[in-house]
Design a protein around this motif. Structure first.
Motif, PDB file in Angstrom:
ATOM      1  N   CYS A 183       1.426  -1.766   3.862  1.00  0.00           N
ATOM      2  CA  CYS A 183       2.515  -2.187   2.866  1.00  0.00           C
ATOM      3  C   CYS A 183       2.959  -1.336   2.094  1.00  0.00           C
ATOM      4  CB  CYS A 183       2.098  -3.534   1.935  1.00  0.00           C
ATOM      5  SG  CYS A 183       0.982  -2.972   1.180  1.00  0.00           S
ATOM      6  N   PHE A 184       4.225  -1.441   1.246  1.00  0.00           N
ATOM      7  CA  PHE A 184       4.819  -0.236   0.503  1.00  0.00           C
ATOM      8  C   PHE A 184       3.616   0.143  -0.637  1.00  0.00           C
ATOM      9  CE2 PHE A 184       6.317  -0.607  -3.862  1.00  0.00           C
ATOM     10  CZ  PHE A 184       6.936   0.506  -4.108  1.00  0.00           C
ATOM     11  N   GLY A 185       3.060  -0.734  -1.211  1.00  0.00           N
ATOM     12  CA  GLY A 185       2.192  -0.603  -2.143  1.00  0.00           C
ATOM     13  C   GLY A 185       0.814   0.407  -1.733  1.00  0.00           C
ATOM     14  N   VAL A 186       0.271   0.168  -0.674  1.00  0.00           N
ATOM     15  CA  VAL A 186      -0.666   1.037  -0.144  1.00  0.00           C
ATOM     16  C   VAL A 186      -0.216   2.332   0.305  1.00  0.00           C
ATOM     17  CG1 VAL A 186      -2.231   1.198   1.979  1.00  0.00           C
ATOM     18  CG2 VAL A 186      -1.797  -1.113   0.490  1.00  0.00           C
TER      19      VAL A 186
ATOM     20  N   ALA B 230       5.108  -9.102   0.814  1.00  0.00           N
ATOM     21  CA  ALA B 230       4.381  -8.365   1.942  1.00  0.00           C
ATOM     22  C   ALA B 230       3.252  -9.120   2.663  1.00  0.00           C
ATOM     23  CB  ALA B 230       3.708  -6.825   1.413  1.00  0.00           C
ATOM     24  N   THR B 231       2.704  -9.781   2.183  1.00  0.00           N
ATOM     25  CA  THR B 231       1.526 -10.316   2.893  1.00  0.00           C
ATOM     26  C   THR B 231       2.025 -11.757   3.462  1.00  0.00           C
ATOM     27  OG1 THR B 231       0.711 -11.278   0.821  1.00  0.00           O
ATOM     28  CG2 THR B 231      -0.568  -9.408   1.793  1.00  0.00           C
TER      29      THR B 231
ATOM     30  N   PHE C  54       4.499  -3.838  -8.059  1.00  0.00           N
ATOM     31  CA  PHE C  54       4.328  -5.387  -8.164  1.00  0.00           C
ATOM     32  C   PHE C  54       3.220  -6.011  -8.969  1.00  0.00           C
ATOM     33  CE2 PHE C  54       6.493  -4.827  -3.834  1.00  0.00           C
ATOM     34  CZ  PHE C  54       7.724  -5.263  -4.330  1.00  0.00           C
ATOM     35  N   VAL C  55       2.033  -5.136  -8.728  1.00  0.00           N
ATOM     36  CA  VAL C  55       0.959  -5.549  -9.565  1.00  0.00           C
ATOM     37  C   VAL C  55       1.394  -5.308 -11.082  1.00  0.00           C
ATOM     38  CG1 VAL C  55      -1.312  -4.970 -10.115  1.00  0.00           C
ATOM     39  CG2 VAL C  55      -0.655  -5.273  -7.725  1.00  0.00           C
TER      40      VAL C  55
ATOM     41  N   CYS D  87       3.900 -11.005  -4.117  1.00  0.00           N
ATOM     42  CA  CYS D  87       4.642 -10.345  -3.200  1.00  0.00           C
ATOM     43  C   CYS D  87       4.924 -10.612  -1.874  1.00  0.00           C
ATOM     44  CB  CYS D  87       3.919  -8.724  -3.374  1.00  0.00           C
ATOM     45  SG  CYS D  87       3.842  -7.839  -1.797  1.00  0.00           S
TER      46      CYS D  87
ATOM     47  N   CYS E 176       0.267  -0.550  -7.824  1.00  0.00           N
ATOM     48  CA  CYS E 176       1.607  -1.092  -7.030  1.00  0.00           C
ATOM     49  C   CYS E 176       2.532  -1.597  -7.990  1.00  0.00           C
ATOM     50  CB  CYS E 176       1.190  -1.963  -6.032  1.00  0.00           C
ATOM     51  SG  CYS E 176       2.576  -2.830  -5.317  1.00  0.00           S
TER      52      CYS E 176
ATOM     53  N   THR F  33      -0.967 -11.339  -6.678  1.00  0.00           N
ATOM     54  CA  THR F  33       0.296 -10.841  -5.846  1.00  0.00           C
ATOM     55  C   THR F  33       0.302 -11.440  -4.392  1.00  0.00           C
ATOM     56  OG1 THR F  33      -0.545  -8.741  -5.360  1.00  0.00           O
ATOM     57  CG2 THR F  33       0.788  -8.862  -7.196  1.00  0.00           C
ATOM     58  N   THR F  34      -1.141 -11.502  -4.072  1.00  0.00           N
ATOM     59  CA  THR F  34      -1.464 -11.785  -2.478  1.00  0.00           C
ATOM     60  C   THR F  34      -1.730 -13.585  -2.341  1.00  0.00           C
ATOM     61  OG1 THR F  34      -3.589 -11.000  -2.852  1.00  0.00           O
ATOM     62  CG2 THR F  34      -2.117  -9.521  -1.725  1.00  0.00           C
TER      63      THR F  34
ATOM     64  N   SER G 240      -3.984   0.673  -6.063  1.00  0.00           N
ATOM     65  CA  SER G 240      -2.937  -0.159  -6.027  1.00  0.00           C
ATOM     66  C   SER G 240      -3.125  -1.469  -7.010  1.00  0.00           C
ATOM     67  CB  SER G 240      -2.226  -0.492  -4.495  1.00  0.00           C
ATOM     68  OG  SER G 240      -3.391  -0.934  -3.801  1.00  0.00           O
TER      69      SER G 240
HETATM   70  S1  SF4 Z   1       1.435  -6.139  -4.178  1.00  0.00           S
HETATM   71 FE1  SF4 Z   1       2.355  -6.250  -2.256  1.00  0.00          FE
HETATM   72  S2  SF4 Z   1       2.939  -4.210  -1.620  1.00  0.00           S
HETATM   73 FE2  SF4 Z   1       1.726  -4.013  -3.581  1.00  0.00          FE
HETATM   74  S3  SF4 Z   1      -0.108  -3.320  -2.674  1.00  0.00           S
HETATM   75 FE3  SF4 Z   1      -0.249  -5.581  -2.792  1.00  0.00          FE
HETATM   76  S4  SF4 Z   1       0.188  -6.260  -0.693  1.00  0.00           S
HETATM   77 FE4  SF4 Z   1       1.115  -4.172  -1.109  1.00  0.00          FE
END
Ligand code: SF4
Length: 279
Positions: free
Chosen positions: A13-16, A192-193, A98-99, A190, A96, A162-163, A73
């Motif tokens: 994902c973007f953050g990783v 992404a997941t 988002f975090v 977030c 990240c 976030t997940t 992240s």
């Molecule tokens: S918050 Fe979302 S984008 Fe950020 S690391 Fe976690 S899953 Fe990936």
């Protein structure tokens, strides 16, 4: 002819991706040793690769006195950040964004006098970091069973891991509304997941076999495997192509491949390549 389909954008994902990029950049730019507190991502092959390039995992700050520290992240408790600064470590913050937003929202709620509730897993490093931004005052909830009575608090402020699964977030909020006079909610999930879960679920419904690729220690990869199994599709979770077995593909016409957000692209490609040799 066997068809192999890979879920679009499966893997990092973007953050990783950002955290890995920052780690490689740190190795290139710093002569100092580079460390992460805990594995940078939940994927042993990628962690090994990082180690070969000079990014080492430590479990505790006491193990290092100098060098460069990459914040994962997931983020860290502010106490750890403070201790790292005191040690004069060079810090590269790969939290990240988002975090970071969840941490900032939790802090804001706390400063405004809300009892903060984090919906998520209490043991998860990300949740621990968010709680840290409320001076450890936040409560962590990940169920809707009895015991959610928070009547004594006049103002409740909620953020999510976030997940987190959106349905669980809604269920917990439903319960909290019964006890709170005032409630302020920040949806910090977030997508992404959840997007990956949606796409994986669609694919699992139209193939005969699903191969889920990713670390056995990766929560979101495990969640994908469970999801496919719940749908009723025959599913195998593998960490690398070495774990694939030819017998799984007998009489199979359609194979679906998906991966967790911490799975490197080269491992997914390798898995697809190996499947092609079986079918
Ligand atoms: S918050 Fe979302 S984008 Fe950020 S690391 Fe976690 S899953 Fe990936």
């Amino acid at each position: 002819m066997v068809r192999i389909s890979v879920v679009k954008n499966a893997g990092f994902c973007f953050g990783v991706r950002r955290a890995i990029r920052l780690a490689f950049f740190a190795v290139k730019k710093n002569r100092k040793k580079v460390f992460t507190l805990g594995p940078l991502i939940h994927n042993p092959q990628m962690v090994d690769d990082l180690k070969k390039k000079g990014v080492y995992v430590v479990d505790d700050l006491s193990e290092i006195d100098q060098g460069c520290l990459i914040i994962r992240s997931h983020g860290v408790h502010p106490k750890i950040l403070k201790a790292a600064k005191k040690k004069k470590l060079k810090i590269i913050d790969a939290t990240c964004p988002f975090v970071k937003k969840a941490q900032n929202n939790a802090k804001l709620l706390c400063d405004q006098g809300y009892q903060v509730v984090v919906v998520g897993e209490a043991d998860h490093p990300e949740v621990k970091s968010i709680v840290g931004y409320t001076k450890d005052k936040a409560l962590v909830i990940n169920h809707t069973k009895n015991g959610l009575n928070l009547n004594k608090f006049k103002k409740i402020g909620v953020v999510a891991q976030t997940t987190l699964n959106i349905d669980l977030f809604k269920q917990v909020i439903d319960k909290l509304i019964e006890s709170a006079k005032e409630i302020k909610i920040y949806n910090t999930i977030c997508n992404a997941t959840s997007l990956m879960q949606g796409k994986t679920s669609k694919m699992a419904q139209r193939v005969d076999l699903m191969i889920v690729v990713g670390g056995y220690n990766s929560a979101n990869t495990n969640r994908l495997a469970k999801l496919c199994k719940r749908i009723g599709t025959k599913t195998y979770h593998v960490e690398t192509s070495k774990k694939l077995e030819k017998s799984w593909f007998k009489n199979v016409k359609n194979v679906g491949v998906t991966a967790g957000t911490s799975t490197p692209p080269w491992i997914i490609q390798d898995v697809v390549k190996k499947i092609k040799t079986f079918v």
